[in-house]
Design a protein around this motif. Structure first.
Motif, PDB file in Angstrom:
ATOM      1  N   THR A   1       4.855  15.695  37.619  1.00  0.00           N
ATOM      2  CA  THR A   1       4.580  16.913  36.852  1.00  0.00           C
ATOM      3  C   THR A   1       3.816  17.946  37.682  1.00  0.00           C
ATOM      4  OG1 THR A   1       2.609  15.817  35.925  1.00  0.00           O
ATOM      5  CG2 THR A   1       4.640  15.734  34.628  1.00  0.00           C
ATOM      6  N   SER A   2       2.538  17.731  37.830  1.00  0.00           N
ATOM      7  CA  SER A   2       1.670  18.734  38.468  1.00  0.00           C
ATOM      8  C   SER A   2       2.077  19.034  39.897  1.00  0.00           C
ATOM      9  CB  SER A   2       0.213  18.267  38.436  1.00  0.00           C
ATOM     10  OG  SER A   2      -0.224  18.037  37.125  1.00  0.00           O
TER      11      SER A   2
ATOM     12  N   GLN B   1       5.009  18.847  41.562  1.00  0.00           N
ATOM     13  CA  GLN B   1       6.208  19.639  41.810  1.00  0.00           C
ATOM     14  C   GLN B   1       6.016  21.090  41.392  1.00  0.00           C
ATOM     15  OE1 GLN B   1       9.701  18.813  39.218  1.00  0.00           O
ATOM     16  NE2 GLN B   1       8.520  17.077  38.489  1.00  0.00           N
ATOM     17  N   VAL B   2       5.275  21.319  40.317  1.00  0.00           N
ATOM     18  CA  VAL B   2       4.976  22.695  39.914  1.00  0.00           C
ATOM     19  C   VAL B   2       4.076  23.360  40.947  1.00  0.00           C
ATOM     20  CG1 VAL B   2       3.845  24.131  38.166  1.00  0.00           C
ATOM     21  CG2 VAL B   2       5.276  22.194  37.460  1.00  0.00           C
TER      22      VAL B   2
ATOM     23  N   GLU C   1       4.691  26.741  43.416  1.00  0.00           N
ATOM     24  CA  GLU C   1       3.719  27.841  43.471  1.00  0.00           C
ATOM     25  C   GLU C   1       3.235  28.062  44.901  1.00  0.00           C
ATOM     26  OE1 GLU C   1       0.717  26.665  40.716  1.00  0.00           O
ATOM     27  OE2 GLU C   1       1.845  27.317  38.939  1.00  0.00           O
TER      28      GLU C   1
ATOM     29  N   TRP D   1      11.716  14.715  43.236  1.00  0.00           N
ATOM     30  CA  TRP D   1      11.710  16.096  42.749  1.00  0.00           C
ATOM     31  C   TRP D   1      11.757  17.124  43.875  1.00  0.00           C
ATOM     32  CZ3 TRP D   1       7.584  18.591  44.826  1.00  0.00           C
ATOM     33  CH2 TRP D   1       6.449  17.836  45.147  1.00  0.00           C
TER      34      TRP D   1
ATOM     35  N   LEU E   1      12.999  21.119  44.012  1.00  0.00           N
ATOM     36  CA  LEU E   1      12.179  22.175  44.602  1.00  0.00           C
ATOM     37  C   LEU E   1      12.975  22.980  45.623  1.00  0.00           C
ATOM     38  CD1 LEU E   1       9.249  23.372  44.986  1.00  0.00           C
ATOM     39  CD2 LEU E   1       9.060  21.773  46.898  1.00  0.00           C
TER      40      LEU E   1
ATOM     41  N   ARG F   1      15.394  25.280  43.893  1.00  0.00           N
ATOM     42  CA  ARG F   1      14.711  26.423  43.273  1.00  0.00           C
ATOM     43  C   ARG F   1      14.288  27.450  44.326  1.00  0.00           C
ATOM     44  NH1 ARG F   1      12.206  26.164  38.248  1.00  0.00           N
ATOM     45  NH2 ARG F   1      11.577  28.304  38.769  1.00  0.00           N
TER      46      ARG F   1
END
Length: 537
Positions: A117-118, A120-121, A125, A148, A152, A155
């Motif tokens: 979760t945290s 990859q976000v 960023e 993940w 990334l 994206r």
């Protein structure tokens, strides 16, 4: 071709200085290295970063904030280090937890949740932040154990190379897990050793000999959660592997030539829509050995001064003691960054080392000793279940017979330097892949004592395939390795009938490893691919 203005980060003052693109006819690749935040992955990732910058690739090394902090702390104690290299920067990815949370007590489940979760976000960023600073990422090197990173890269609209930090043989075994399972073995069953009769596995292409089922890399007796996490991760990563530009592996062709040829030829001519092909990499590069071998004499000091450890290394203490010992007389014993040993077993180990009659340097982490009722899993699920203090263990009457004249005990050592010291003649190891590579590069024979996952396979490779070591007995019923077995194993390694041939074979592999490191064909091919992708954008 699109010019990319790359910003270079100086870790000391944190300022970003823009490079002048007019100085170069070609833009420079900027690789974002995303590493699983454990020691066994950080070390080869850092070695990869050094080799990439050595070929003029800009590198940003990013990992979870607690690992980042430990790296920075270590580097601050080293006046001249890789952190000062002008093409390198170290970045932290927030874990999303409140500041008061002790990261050392996180369970395996909590760490995995942060990964999914945290992290990859935060990585996305980070890419956006660096682009706004003029430090645009042009490719991603993602840890195989973090699936993940494929999302990334898509994206961010940049190519990805997936880094498998282990050897090619273990990767091939995982790749053919379904075929192995068809023989009736439940690969992820932790008690496979005791409940299933030993079988010889013949269906893994490229392995030079058949492998016993007990040496497969699928089980972790200490943690059912870790075993299930491995099963889930392998399924996810292999499902997306074909999207990446290719797989890079920490090994070298002369060590695993047959496996490399087999993996490289398997998917040729197949339809990319077939599931079995989607799990095959589009290309495979062996970029090792990513161990502390300098690429050239002028780089020697640079490599020796680079720090990739999350723990304080007792370098001077080790050196001073080893300098007093005769050449080839010392057994070095170390068990990696996460292995835990029950108190009674560690007692047998220490007493067995002492009874062998050989001097030994023993690296014991402060959290390595656990009580009989503890396990790797219980420690992660119940933070209150603390390891036994090492000092408390060593001061018990049973251990008083171990004289400081014949041994040296440290918390953490500069392992590659220790193995390269002329006083060291053997290595008692848990058979983690970094340790095996470092022993090969130093030309030191191994006494294998594996605990989980790929360590079983690595031990088999060392003893049965490469013939540079022997195995210390592990009991199928979970029983302890006795002090008599430890003493006998050490004697066999250091001065037994096979000792001379083991040392000779280790020296042969060292020469091959050094040649591979100096040529750096895999690294050069990777850099060329990065530049080729950059030119097509």
């Amino acid at each position: 071709m699109r010019l990319i203005h790359i910003a270079v980060c100086d870790m000391v003052n944190g300022e970003l200085a823009r490079t002048d693109a007019k100085r170069n006819s070609d833009a420079t690749p900027h690789a974002l290295l995303l590493c699983y935040p454990v020691q066994s992955h950080i070390r080869p990732f850092m070695e990869l970063a050094k080799h990439l910058t050595g070929q003029s690739v800009q590198v940003t090394f990013a990992t979870m904030q607690h690992a980042h902090r430990k790296l920075v702390d270590n580097w601050e104690r080293t006046p001249a280090s890789f952190s000062d290299h002008h093409l390198f920067q170290l970045r932290s990815i927030p874990d999303g937890l409140p500041s008061h949370i002790d990261r050392q007590t996180l369970s395996h489940e909590q760490i995995q949740h942060i990964m999914d979760t945290s992290l990859q976000v935060g990585a996305l960023e980070l890419i956006q932040t660096m682009a706004s600073e003029g430090c645009e990422v042009t490719c991603v090197v993602g840890d195989f154990h973090m699936p993940w990173t494929s999302w990334l890269a898509e994206r961010a609209q940049v190519p990805e190379w997936v880094f498998w930090t282990q050897n090619a043989s273990v990767f091939s075994i995982f790749l053919h897990a379904d075929v192995i399972s068809s023989s009736g073995i439940d690969l992820y069953t932790n008690n496979v050793m005791s409940n299933v009769a030993e079988q010889m596995i013949t269906c893994v292409p490229g392995l030079p000999i058949d492998i016993p089922s007990s040496c497969l890399p699928f089980r972790c007796p200490q943690s059912s959660f870790a075993t299930e996490s491995l099963r889930k991760m392998m399924r996810q990563r292999l499902g997306f592997l074909r999207r990446a530009e290719g797989l890079i592996c920490n090994s070298f062709d002369m060590l695993e030539q047959k496996v490399l040829l087999s993996l490289s030829s398997e998917a040729v001519g197949m339809d990319d829509d077939r599931l079995c092909v989607r799990s095959r990499p589009r290309s495979l590069l062996l970029v090792g050995p990513l161990a502390a071998i300098p690429a050239s004499d002028e780089k020697k000091n640079f490599l020796e001064e680079t720090k990739s450890s999350l723990r304080h290394e007792e370098t001077q203490e080790c050196k001073e003691w080893l300098d007093k010992q005769q050449n080839g007389s010392v057994l070095y014993a170390a068990f990696g960054s996460i292995t835990v040993i029950q108190e009674s077993q560690l007692k047998e180990l220490v007493m067995g080392l002492a009874a062998s009659g050989h001097r030994f340097l023993l690296a014991l982490r402060e959290d390595i000793v656990i009580s009989v009722s503890s396990s790797l899993e219980s420690r992660s699920q119940k933070p209150s279940s603390r390891p036994i203090a090492l000092e408390q263990f060593l001061q018990k009457p049973d251990c008083h017979g171990v004289s400081s004249d014949i041994c040296k005990v440290v918390r953490w050592s500069p392992q590659a330097q220790v193995l390269a010291h002329p006083a060291v003649g053997g290595f008692l190891s848990h058979c983690g892949w970094n340790s095996i590579l470092e022993s090969i590069c130093a030309g030191i024979p191994v006494l294998g004592w594996p605990n989980f996952f790929d360590q079983f396979t690595n031990c088999w490779l060392v003893t049965d395939v490469w013939k540079m070591g022997i195995a210390l007995r592990r009991h199928a019923d979970g029983g302890e390795t006795t002090r008599a077995e430890v003493a006998d194993g050490v004697k066999q390694l250091m001065d037994g009938p096979l000792s001379a041939s083991l040392r000779a074979r280790a020296r042969e592999l060292k020469a091959v490893a050094c040649a591979a490191a100096h040529k750096s064909h895999g690294i050069s091919a990777l850099v060329e691919a990065m530049r080729r992708n950059l030119k097509t954008k």
